[in-house]
Design an enzyme around this catalytic site. Structure first.
Site, PDB file in Angstrom:
ATOM      1  N   GLY A  11      -6.641   6.983  -0.783  1.00  0.00           N
ATOM      2  CA  GLY A  11      -7.986   7.347  -0.342  1.00  0.00           C
ATOM      3  C   GLY A  11      -9.064   6.773  -1.237  1.00  0.00           C
ATOM      4  N   ASP A  12      -8.831   6.807  -2.544  1.00  0.00           N
ATOM      5  CA  ASP A  12      -9.792   6.230  -3.488  1.00  0.00           C
ATOM      6  C   ASP A  12      -9.893   4.724  -3.294  1.00  0.00           C
ATOM      7  OD1 ASP A  12     -10.387   8.699  -4.884  1.00  0.00           O
ATOM      8  OD2 ASP A  12      -8.367   8.558  -5.703  1.00  0.00           O
ATOM      9  N   ALA A  13      -8.746   4.085  -3.046  1.00  0.00           N
ATOM     10  CA  ALA A  13      -8.746   2.639  -2.825  1.00  0.00           C
ATOM     11  C   ALA A  13      -9.515   2.288  -1.553  1.00  0.00           C
ATOM     12  CB  ALA A  13      -7.315   2.114  -2.740  1.00  0.00           C
ATOM     13  N   PHE A  14      -9.362   3.111  -0.519  1.00  0.00           N
ATOM     14  CA  PHE A  14     -10.113   2.867   0.717  1.00  0.00           C
ATOM     15  C   PHE A  14     -11.614   2.878   0.438  1.00  0.00           C
ATOM     16  CE2 PHE A  14     -12.665   4.423   4.197  1.00  0.00           C
ATOM     17  CZ  PHE A  14     -12.325   3.555   5.221  1.00  0.00           C
ATOM     18  N   ALA A  19     -13.138   2.388  -2.381  1.00  0.00           N
ATOM     19  CA  ALA A  19     -13.497   1.241  -3.223  1.00  0.00           C
ATOM     20  C   ALA A  19     -13.651  -0.027  -2.394  1.00  0.00           C
ATOM     21  CB  ALA A  19     -12.439   1.037  -4.304  1.00  0.00           C
TER      22      ALA A  19
END
Length: 264
Positions: free
Chosen positions: A205-208, A210
């Site tokens: 989710g954090d990568a999305f 970013a």
């Protein structure tokens, strides 16, 4: 732990500015992965002592003033609501982009009043399907349809004339995007990661976010923002832990990525 955290950030070229509590250790998180599923138990420790005075200290506030986009996770509601409020009000007063992530279902459930107070100042709100359901219940939206939830949250009162965008991911299922300036809801397909390549979903989710915001800051179209988010999340879930593959990662938009257009 603090040295390891800062060392990893330095290696990645990320400039950090941590508030240091000399009396408490850095927080930790125990993580249990069972197949594709995960369970986490956090010990916030020093993180619980974060204070808005660190944000408003002259040297740090200079960084706030220099930025043009802000991203804060919902976890901050549990620790320093005043920090969120200070940054959100600065963004509002200076017509800058303020974004947040719901981060966990308990945020909407136990900090509803904080979320309601801040929502008018949020320009882009991120979350996953579990967090969306918790938000719908907390705000008494009387629907569990994620498309309707996204649109209703996008249409809630705003503190400025700027539109609000709501972006809900659903793991390997479609990503839903709604905006206050459109009657349409955009539903983006997700290319599944083969089971043989799947590491775990930590950090996806954090990568999305970013990937999405990296394209947004470059003023790329919404389709490219979502596609970049999917691409970067796909890189992370192929690793064990919230890590990226070694070497340089470069997103190249396909030019053909497009959503289904629906009206909730």
């Amino acid at each position: 732990n603090a040295r390891l955290l800062k060392g990893a950030a330095d290696k990645a070229g990320l400039r950090t500015n941590y508030m240091v509590n000399e009396e408490k250790p850095t927080g930790t998180c125990a993580l249990l992965i069972t197949g594709k599923h995960r369970s986490m138990v956090a010990n916030l420790s020093a993180a619980e002592s974060y204070d808005v005075s660190h944000v408003t200290a002259p040297a740090n506030w200079a960084d706030i003033e220099a930025a043009r986009l802000y991203y804060i996770t919902g976890f901050f509601f549990a620790v320093s609501d005043a920090s969120i409020d200070a940054v959100a009000k600065h963004a509002l007063a200076n017509n800058k982009t303020f974004t947040m992530n719901l981060s966990a279902s308990f945020v909407a459930e136990f900090f509803t009043s904080h979320v309601e107070k801040t929502l008018p100042m949020i320009n882009i709100l991120f979350g996953n399907e579990v967090e969306a359901a918790a938000l719908a219940k907390a705000l008494k939206l009387s629907t569990s349809d994620i498309r309707q939830v996204a649109k209703r949250v996008a249409d809630m009162p705003r503190a400025s004339d700027r539109p609000r965008m709501v972006v809900f991911t659903q793991g390997a299922q479609s990503t839903v995007v709604a905006s206050s300036d459109s009657d349409e809801v955009r539903v983006y397909p997700v290319a599944p990661v083969p089971d043989a390549e799947l590491g775990d979903t930590n950090g996806a989710g954090d990568a999305f976010v970013a990937g999405f915001l990296a394209q947004y800051l470059q003023e790329q179209p919404l389709d490219a923002c979502v596609e970049a988010g999917h691409w970067l999340a796909g890189q992370v879930v192929r690793q064990i832990g919230p890590n990226y593959p070694e070497g340089e990662l470069k997103f190249v938009p396909s030019g053909s990525f497009a959503p289904a257009i629906e009206k909730p």
